[in-house]
Design a protein around this motif. Structure first.
Motif, PDB file in Angstrom:
ATOM      1  N   ILE A  54      34.287 -48.151  73.578  1.00 17.04           N
ATOM      2  CA  ILE A  54      34.495 -49.122  72.615  1.00 17.04           C
ATOM      3  C   ILE A  54      35.746 -49.151  72.129  1.00 17.04           C
ATOM      4  O   ILE A  54      36.658 -50.130  71.949  1.00 17.04           O
ATOM      5  N   VAL A  97      25.652 -53.885  69.663  1.00 15.74           N
ATOM      6  CA  VAL A  97      26.785 -54.659  69.782  1.00 15.74           C
ATOM      7  C   VAL A  97      27.868 -53.846  69.736  1.00 15.74           C
ATOM      8  O   VAL A  97      28.473 -52.915  68.796  1.00 15.74           O
ATOM      9  N   LEU A 112      31.107 -53.542  69.608  1.00 19.44           N
ATOM     10  CA  LEU A 112      32.539 -53.858  68.761  1.00 19.44           C
ATOM     11  C   LEU A 112      32.911 -52.653  67.860  1.00 19.44           C
ATOM     12  O   LEU A 112      32.371 -52.322  67.224  1.00 19.44           O
ATOM     13  N   LEU A 120      32.718 -52.944  64.017  1.00 18.21           N
ATOM     14  CA  LEU A 120      31.302 -52.946  63.407  1.00 18.21           C
ATOM     15  C   LEU A 120      30.820 -51.407  63.111  1.00 18.21           C
ATOM     16  O   LEU A 120      29.929 -50.862  62.526  1.00 18.21           O
TER      17      LEU A 120
END
Length: 414
Positions: free
Chosen positions: A253, A309, A311, A314
Motif C-alpha cells: 500500500i 480498502v 488506501l 486510510l
C-alpha cells in the motif's frame, strides 16, 4: 482499583501521576524501562541473524521467546503464588540480567538465542510477580489507574524500543543491545527493591490442594472473566496474523516506502496511549466487559477496513482507532484479573495468560506467513474478521445469559 464510581471525574483522572503513590510510579517506570530493553535485545538478535544470513534465525529467536513461556508458565506461576512475590521477582530479574550479560560476552548466535530463552523463562516469574505486587503497591482503589499508566507506558516503549534498536545496532552491533537489556533488568530490580518493602503484604496461596492448573482454571471459570477469554484469544491471534501479513500488504500500500510503513506501525502505538489512559478513568473502573469487547471491536474494525480498502491515507486513522482499542482492551483485561481472580492465585493466572497469549501469537505467525492459498490482503481481512466474530459471539452469549436469568459478568453500570 478505583471504586469511587459515583464521584464526578475531571481531567485530573487522566493524570495518574497526581494520584498514584510514589512507590507505584517507581515500579511502573522501571517496568517500562525494562520493556524498552527487551525490545533492544529481541530486535538486535533478529538483525544479527539477518546480517549473518542465518535463514531460520528470525524464527529461532521468535520460538525462543515463545516456547519457554508456554511450557513453564503453570509451574512458575505456582511458585509466585506459593512464595513471597518480592524475592521471587528479584531472583528472576537477576537471572534475566545474568543471562543477557552472558549473551553480551558470547558472540555465538545460537548460544545467545539459548540465553534469551533462559531470560524469557525467568521473565514468566518476574512478570507474574510484578502483576501480583501492583495492587499492594498502588492500593486496591488505585489499581485501575496504575494499570492504565503502565499500559500507556508499555505502548510508548513499543514505539521507542524498535527505533532505538535499529539506530544502536547500526552504530555498535548486537552486543550493545544485549548489554543494555541486562542493565535494564538490574534497574528494574532496584526499582522493585525501592518500591516494594520486605514487609508488604502480598497474598500467598496456602491451599494444600493447589494445582499447577489453578491459573488456567481461574481464567476459565471466574465470573466476569472466563466468558471474555475467547475474544482475547481471537484478538491476539488476529494481531499476530496481521503482524506478519501486514509487512507485505502494508508495504505494498505504501508503494514499498519503508518510512511510511514505519509510520503505520507508530500510529497504532500512538493510538494505544490515549486508549489506555482513558480506560483508567474512574467511571470505567468496573466496566471490564465493555473495555475488552469495545477494544476488540475497535481492533477488528480497523484491521478489517484496512484489508478491504487498500488506501494508504486510510491506514493512519484506522490504525489510530485500532490502537486506541488495543490500549483500552489491555487495561480492561488487567483490571478484570486483579478484580475477579482471588489474590492467592493471581500470579499463576497471569503466568497462564502469558502462555495462552504466546500460543496464539505463535499460531498467528504461522497463519500470517505468505502462502499460495491466500494473499496477504486476504490474511489481513481475516485478521479483522476473526475478532469481529468473537465480539458478536460474546455479545449474543451475554444476551442469552440475561434472558435466561443467569448471573451477569459482574460489570456495574458506573
Amino acid at each position: 482499583m478505583d471504586t469511587q464510581k459515583r464521584r464526578k471525574t475531571t481531567f485530573a483522572a487522566l493524570r495518574p501521576n497526581s494520584t498514584l503513590p510514589g512507590a507505584a510510579l517507581i515500579l511502573i517506570a522501571g517496568t517500562v524501562f525494562s520493556r524498552i530493553g527487551d525490545s533492544l535485545a529481541s530486535l538486535g538478535l533478529v538483525l544479527n541473524a539477518a546480517d549473518k544470513g542465518i535463514h531460520w534465525g528470525v524464527t529461532e529467536v521468535l520460538l525462543a521467546e515463545l516456547l519457554p513461556t508456554v511450557v513453564a508458565a503453570p509451574l512458575l506461576g505456582a511458585v509466585v503464588d506459593r512464595f513471597s512475590a518480592r524475592p521471587v521477582c528479584l531472583a528472576a530479574l537477576l537471572l534475566q540480567s545474568f543471562a543477557l550479560g552472558a549473551a553480551t560476552a558470547i558472540p555465538a548466535f545460537h548460544v545467545r538465542v539459548a540465553l534469551i530463552a533462559l531470560s524469557g523463562l525467568a521473565g514468566v516469574a518476574s512478570v507474574a510477580a510484578a502483576f501480583k505486587m501492583l495492587p499492594a503497591v498502588a492500593g486496591t482503589e488505585r489499581t485501575g489507574r496504575a494499570n492504565s499508566l503502565l499500559t500507556a507506558g508499555m505502548s510508548l516503549a513499543s514505539l521507542i524500543g524498535p527505533a532505538l534498536a535499529g539506530f544502536l545496532h547500526s552504530v555498535s552491533g548486537t552486543g550493545l543491545l544485549l548489554g543494555a537489556d541486562a542493565v535494564s533488568f538490574l534497574i528494574l530490580a532496584g526499582c522493585t527493591m525501592r518500591a516494594v518493602p520486605r514487609s508488604m503484604d502480598v497474598a500467598i496461596s496456602r491451599r494444600p490442594t493447589s494445582k499447577l492448573s489453578d491459573g488456567y482454571r481461574a481464567l476459565r471459570h471466574t465470573p466476569g472473566l472466563g466468558p471474555l477469554m475467547p475474544a482475547m484469544a481471537a484478538v491476539i491471534l488476529a494481531t499476530s496474523i496481521e503482524g506478519v501479513a501486514g509487512v507485505f500488504y502494508l508495504r505494498g500500500i505504501a508503494g514499498g516506502n519503508d518510512s511510511v510503513y514505519g509510520l503505520f506501525l507508530a500510529t497504532w502505538a500512538l493510538g494505544s496511549v490515549p486508549g489506555a489512559l482513558l480506560a483508567g478513568r474512574a467511571e470505567w473502573a468496573q466496566r471490564h466487559r465493555t473495555l475488552i469487547l469495545g477494544g476488540v471491536l475497535g481492533i477488528s474494525v480497523g484491521l478489517l477496513t484496512v484489508g478491504l480498502v487498500p488506501l494508504a491515507g486510510l491506514v493512519f486513522p484506522l490504525f489510530l482507532v485500532a490502537g486506541f482499542g488495543n490500549g483500552a482492551c489491555n487495561v480492561g483485561l488487567r483490571n478484570a484479573v486483579h478484580d475477579h481472580v482471588p489474590a492467592e492465585v493471581q500470579g499463576n493466572a497471569w503466568a497462564c495468560f502469558q502462555a495462552l497469549s504466546r500460543s496464539c501469537i505463535g499460531l498467528g505467525y504461522l497463519l500470517g506467513t505468505p502462502n499460495s492459498l491466500i494473499s496477504s490482503q486476504g490474511q489481513v481481512i481475516a485478521s479483522g474478521a476473526i475478532p469481529l466474530a468473537a465480539v458478536v459471539w460474546a455479545t449474543l452469549t451475554g444476551l442469552r445469559r440475561k434472558r435466561s436469568g443467569q448471573p451477569a459478568l459482574n460489570e456495574t453500570s458506573g
